[in-house]
Design a protein around this motif. Structure first.
Motif, PDB file in Angstrom:
ATOM      1  N   CYS A  35      42.279 182.672  55.250  1.00  0.00           N
ATOM      2  CA  CYS A  35      41.476 182.413  56.500  1.00  0.00           C
ATOM      3  C   CYS A  35      40.887 183.751  57.321  1.00  0.00           C
ATOM      4  O   CYS A  35      40.022 184.069  57.249  1.00  0.00           O
ATOM      5  N   CYS A  36      42.068 184.643  57.654  1.00  0.00           N
ATOM      6  CA  CYS A  36      41.617 185.964  58.401  1.00  0.00           C
ATOM      7  C   CYS A  36      40.967 186.894  57.390  1.00  0.00           C
ATOM      8  O   CYS A  36      40.303 187.686  57.716  1.00  0.00           O
ATOM      9  N   GLN A  37      41.197 186.734  56.188  1.00  0.00           N
ATOM     10  CA  GLN A  37      40.618 187.456  54.947  1.00  0.00           C
ATOM     11  C   GLN A  37      39.861 186.661  53.915  1.00  0.00           C
ATOM     12  O   GLN A  37      39.852 186.891  52.722  1.00  0.00           O
ATOM     13  N   GLY A  38      39.252 185.700  54.553  1.00  0.00           N
ATOM     14  CA  GLY A  38      38.183 184.651  53.598  1.00  0.00           C
ATOM     15  C   GLY A  38      36.902 185.558  53.059  1.00  0.00           C
ATOM     16  O   GLY A  38      36.601 184.897  52.195  1.00  0.00           O
ATOM     17  N   ASP A  39      36.752 186.672  53.355  1.00  0.00           N
ATOM     18  CA  ASP A  39      35.730 187.218  53.036  1.00  0.00           C
ATOM     19  C   ASP A  39      35.859 187.924  51.845  1.00  0.00           C
ATOM     20  O   ASP A  39      34.966 188.299  50.976  1.00  0.00           O
ATOM     21  N   ARG A  40      37.341 188.020  51.472  1.00  0.00           N
ATOM     22  CA  ARG A  40      37.675 188.593  49.894  1.00  0.00           C
ATOM     23  C   ARG A  40      37.310 187.992  48.678  1.00  0.00           C
ATOM     24  O   ARG A  40      37.390 186.380  48.950  1.00  0.00           O
ATOM     25  N   THR A  41      36.773 188.232  47.686  1.00  0.00           N
ATOM     26  CA  THR A  41      36.712 187.666  46.641  1.00  0.00           C
ATOM     27  C   THR A  41      37.909 187.184  45.823  1.00  0.00           C
ATOM     28  O   THR A  41      38.988 187.723  45.874  1.00  0.00           O
ATOM     29  N   SER A 166      29.694 186.266  71.049  1.00  0.00           N
ATOM     30  CA  SER A 166      30.354 187.121  71.644  1.00  0.00           C
ATOM     31  C   SER A 166      31.934 186.388  71.979  1.00  0.00           C
ATOM     32  O   SER A 166      32.934 187.111  71.604  1.00  0.00           O
ATOM     33  N   MET A 167      31.893 185.090  72.304  1.00  0.00           N
ATOM     34  CA  MET A 167      33.091 184.333  72.311  1.00  0.00           C
ATOM     35  C   MET A 167      33.467 184.072  71.210  1.00  0.00           C
ATOM     36  O   MET A 167      34.850 184.358  70.681  1.00  0.00           O
ATOM     37  N   ILE A 168      32.938 184.234  70.054  1.00  0.00           N
ATOM     38  CA  ILE A 168      33.563 183.957  68.628  1.00  0.00           C
ATOM     39  C   ILE A 168      34.254 185.386  68.012  1.00  0.00           C
ATOM     40  O   ILE A 168      35.292 185.029  67.474  1.00  0.00           O
ATOM     41  N   HIS A 169      33.588 186.143  68.481  1.00  0.00           N
ATOM     42  CA  HIS A 169      34.362 187.643  68.070  1.00  0.00           C
ATOM     43  C   HIS A 169      35.654 187.864  68.599  1.00  0.00           C
ATOM     44  O   HIS A 169      36.606 188.357  68.053  1.00  0.00           O
ATOM     45  N   GLU A 170      35.784 187.420  70.076  1.00  0.00           N
ATOM     46  CA  GLU A 170      36.990 187.291  70.639  1.00  0.00           C
ATOM     47  C   GLU A 170      38.044 186.456  70.059  1.00  0.00           C
ATOM     48  O   GLU A 170      39.077 186.860  69.669  1.00  0.00           O
ATOM     49  N   LEU A 171      37.505 185.271  69.700  1.00  0.00           N
ATOM     50  CA  LEU A 171      38.454 184.242  69.161  1.00  0.00           C
ATOM     51  C   LEU A 171      38.760 184.622  67.522  1.00  0.00           C
ATOM     52  O   LEU A 171      39.940 184.201  67.323  1.00  0.00           O
ATOM     53  N   GLU A 172      38.026 185.218  66.762  1.00  0.00           N
ATOM     54  CA  GLU A 172      38.411 185.676  65.548  1.00  0.00           C
ATOM     55  C   GLU A 172      39.454 186.528  65.790  1.00  0.00           C
ATOM     56  O   GLU A 172      40.488 186.633  64.777  1.00  0.00           O
ATOM     57  N   GLY A 173      39.563 187.419  66.577  1.00  0.00           N
ATOM     58  CA  GLY A 173      40.760 188.376  66.907  1.00  0.00           C
ATOM     59  C   GLY A 173      41.950 187.805  67.145  1.00  0.00           C
ATOM     60  O   GLY A 173      42.964 188.038  66.725  1.00  0.00           O
ATOM     61  N   GLU A 174      41.930 186.645  67.776  1.00  0.00           N
ATOM     62  CA  GLU A 174      43.009 185.823  68.092  1.00  0.00           C
ATOM     63  C   GLU A 174      43.502 185.279  67.067  1.00  0.00           C
ATOM     64  O   GLU A 174      44.689 184.907  66.684  1.00  0.00           O
ATOM     65  N   HIS A 175      42.579 184.652  66.007  1.00  0.00           N
ATOM     66  CA  HIS A 175      42.711 184.131  64.744  1.00  0.00           C
ATOM     67  C   HIS A 175      43.938 185.193  63.899  1.00  0.00           C
ATOM     68  O   HIS A 175      44.964 184.735  63.327  1.00  0.00           O
ATOM     69  N   GLU A 176      43.422 186.470  64.027  1.00  0.00           N
ATOM     70  CA  GLU A 176      44.141 187.443  63.150  1.00  0.00           C
ATOM     71  C   GLU A 176      45.659 187.712  63.748  1.00  0.00           C
ATOM     72  O   GLU A 176      46.449 187.744  63.115  1.00  0.00           O
ATOM     73  N   ILE A 177      45.594 187.673  65.188  1.00  0.00           N
ATOM     74  CA  ILE A 177      46.972 187.823  65.950  1.00  0.00           C
ATOM     75  C   ILE A 177      47.904 186.393  65.281  1.00  0.00           C
ATOM     76  O   ILE A 177      48.989 186.714  65.009  1.00  0.00           O
ATOM     77  N   ALA A 221      40.517 178.951  58.556  1.00  0.00           N
ATOM     78  CA  ALA A 221      39.619 179.139  57.466  1.00  0.00           C
ATOM     79  C   ALA A 221      38.318 178.282  57.636  1.00  0.00           C
ATOM     80  O   ALA A 221      36.968 178.655  57.419  1.00  0.00           O
ATOM     81  N   LYS A 222      38.401 177.103  58.284  1.00  0.00           N
ATOM     82  CA  LYS A 222      37.084 176.026  58.486  1.00  0.00           C
ATOM     83  C   LYS A 222      36.246 176.722  59.781  1.00  0.00           C
ATOM     84  O   LYS A 222      35.372 176.745  59.583  1.00  0.00           O
ATOM     85  N   GLU A 223      36.884 177.296  60.636  1.00  0.00           N
ATOM     86  CA  GLU A 223      36.286 177.943  61.663  1.00  0.00           C
ATOM     87  C   GLU A 223      35.564 179.322  61.245  1.00  0.00           C
ATOM     88  O   GLU A 223      34.484 179.467  61.441  1.00  0.00           O
ATOM     89  N   ASN A 224      36.548 180.147  60.821  1.00  0.00           N
ATOM     90  CA  ASN A 224      35.711 181.535  60.536  1.00  0.00           C
ATOM     91  C   ASN A 224      34.971 181.395  59.256  1.00  0.00           C
ATOM     92  O   ASN A 224      34.013 182.155  59.448  1.00  0.00           O
ATOM     93  N   SER A 225      35.106 180.656  58.373  1.00  0.00           N
ATOM     94  CA  SER A 225      34.140 180.566  57.057  1.00  0.00           C
ATOM     95  C   SER A 225      33.059 179.739  57.082  1.00  0.00           C
ATOM     96  O   SER A 225      31.948 179.635  56.381  1.00  0.00           O
ATOM     97  N   VAL A 226      33.104 178.833  58.094  1.00  0.00           N
ATOM     98  CA  VAL A 226      32.002 177.869  58.255  1.00  0.00           C
ATOM     99  C   VAL A 226      31.425 177.683  59.542  1.00  0.00           C
ATOM    100  O   VAL A 226      30.402 178.206  59.808  1.00  0.00           O
ATOM    101  N   LEU A 227      32.079 177.084  60.459  1.00  0.00           N
ATOM    102  CA  LEU A 227      31.654 176.960  61.839  1.00  0.00           C
ATOM    103  C   LEU A 227      31.270 178.368  62.439  1.00  0.00           C
ATOM    104  O   LEU A 227      30.081 178.307  63.016  1.00  0.00           O
ATOM    105  N   PHE A 228      32.028 179.379  62.379  1.00  0.00           N
ATOM    106  CA  PHE A 228      31.811 180.687  63.202  1.00  0.00           C
ATOM    107  C   PHE A 228      30.363 181.371  62.261  1.00  0.00           C
ATOM    108  O   PHE A 228      29.733 182.098  63.208  1.00  0.00           O
ATOM    109  N   LYS A 229      30.545 181.277  61.165  1.00  0.00           N
ATOM    110  CA  LYS A 229      29.421 182.033  60.583  1.00  0.00           C
ATOM    111  C   LYS A 229      28.060 181.572  60.709  1.00  0.00           C
ATOM    112  O   LYS A 229      27.001 182.249  60.592  1.00  0.00           O
TER     113      LYS A 229
END
Length: 232
Positions: A35-41, A166-177, A221-229
Motif C-alpha cells: 500500500c504505502c510502498q506500492g511503487d516497489r517492484t 495538494s489534498m492527495i499529497h497530504e492524505l498519502e502522508g496520512e496513509h503512511e502514518i 492500495a486502491k487509493e494510492n495506486s489507482v485513484l490518487f495516481k
C-alpha cells in the motif's frame, strides 16, 4: 482500459494488487507492504523480504488461476472515479468504521480485565489502537467531505485539479502514518497471536484487529495506486 496485466519481476506491487486483489492475503502473510510502498517492484520486495525468485512463479501461477475463475472481481482500474469512490465508501469506509467502533469498546474492556497479566502489552495496544482510530476518523472526514466531493465534479478547472493534487499529497502522508501504526500493532501482538492467558474477548480483539489491518492495507492500495495516481 486494460483488464489484465503480465506479471513478472518488474511488476509494481500496487499494480499487482489492483488487478489481482486476492494476492493481498499472501502478501500480508509475508509482511510485504503493497500500500504505502506500492511503487516497489516484485523483485525489490523479494530482495527486501529475503525470498527466492521462485516467489515470482508462485504469483504468476496464482494469477493464472485467478483469471480462470468465472466470478472474479472487476479490476478497480476499470472503474471510473465515481464508481471507485462509491466502492471505497461501501466496502472499506463503512465496514472499517464498524470494526473500529467495536474494537474501541473491546480494547478498553481488555485493558481492565487483563491489566495484571499483560500490563505493558495492553497499554501499548490501547495507545496504538487509539492513535489509529484518531487517524482514521480524521482521514475519512477529509476524504468524504473534501476530496471525494471535489473528485466527483465532472468538469474541473486546472486550479481545482491542483487543489485535488495538494489534498492527495497530504492524505498519502496520512496513509503512511496509519501504515506505521498498524505495523507496530502487528509486531507487538506477534502477528495477532493471542497470548496463552487470552480470554475470548482478547481473542476477539486480535481477530478484529487483524481484519481491520488487512482491510486498511487493501483500501490504501486502491487509493494510492489507482485513484490518487489519476491526479498525479
Amino acid at each position: 482500459m486494460k483488464s489484465t496485466i503480465t506479471v513478472n519481476g518488474k511488476t509494481r506491487l500496487g499494480e499487482l494488487v489492483t488487478y489481482f486483489p486476492t494476492i493481498t492475503t499472501r502478501l500480508n502473510e509475508l509482511h510485504i507492504d503493497y500500500c504505502c510502498q506500492g511503487d516497489r517492484t516484485i523483485e525489490e520486495a523479494i530482495e527486501e523480504a529475503n525470498l527466492n525468485s521462485g516467489f515470482i512463479a508462485e504469483i504468476q501461477n496464482a494469477y493464472s488461476d485467478y483469471l480462470a475463475k468465472p466470478n472474479k472481481e472487476l479490476s478497480v482500474a476499470e472503474l471510473s472515479d465515481e464508481q471507485l469512490i462509491d466502492l471505497i465508501l461501501e466496502i472499506h469506509h463503512q465496514p472499517e468504521r464498524v470494526l473500529w467502533m467495536e474494537l474501541d469498546q473491546l480494547v478498553n474492556k481488555l485493558l481492565l480485565v487483563h491489566f495484571k497479566h499483560g500490563k505493558e502489552l495492553l497499554l501499548k495496544l490501547h495507545r496504538n489502537f487509539s492513535e489509529l482510530k484518531l487517524e482514521l476518523e480524521e482521514h475519512f472526514a477529509k476524504e468524504e467531505e473534501e476530496l471525494f466531493i471535489a473528485m466527483r465534479k465532472r468538469e474541473k478547472t486546472s486550479e481545482e485539479r491542483a487543489a485535488i493534487s495538494s489534498m492527495i499529497h497530504e492524505l498519502e502522508g496520512e496513509h503512511e502514518i496509519a501504515g506505521q501504526i498498524i505495523k507496530r500493532i502487528i509486531k507487538e501482538t506477534n502477528d495477532f497471536t493471542p497470548p496463552e492467558y487470552a480470554c475470548p474477548t482478547m481473542k476477539a480483539v486480535y481477530h478484529k484487529l487483524h481484519e481491520l489491518a488487512d482491510d486498511i492495507f487493501l483500501h490504501i492500495a486502491k487509493e494510492n495506486s489507482v485513484l490518487f495516481k489519476r491526479y498525479a
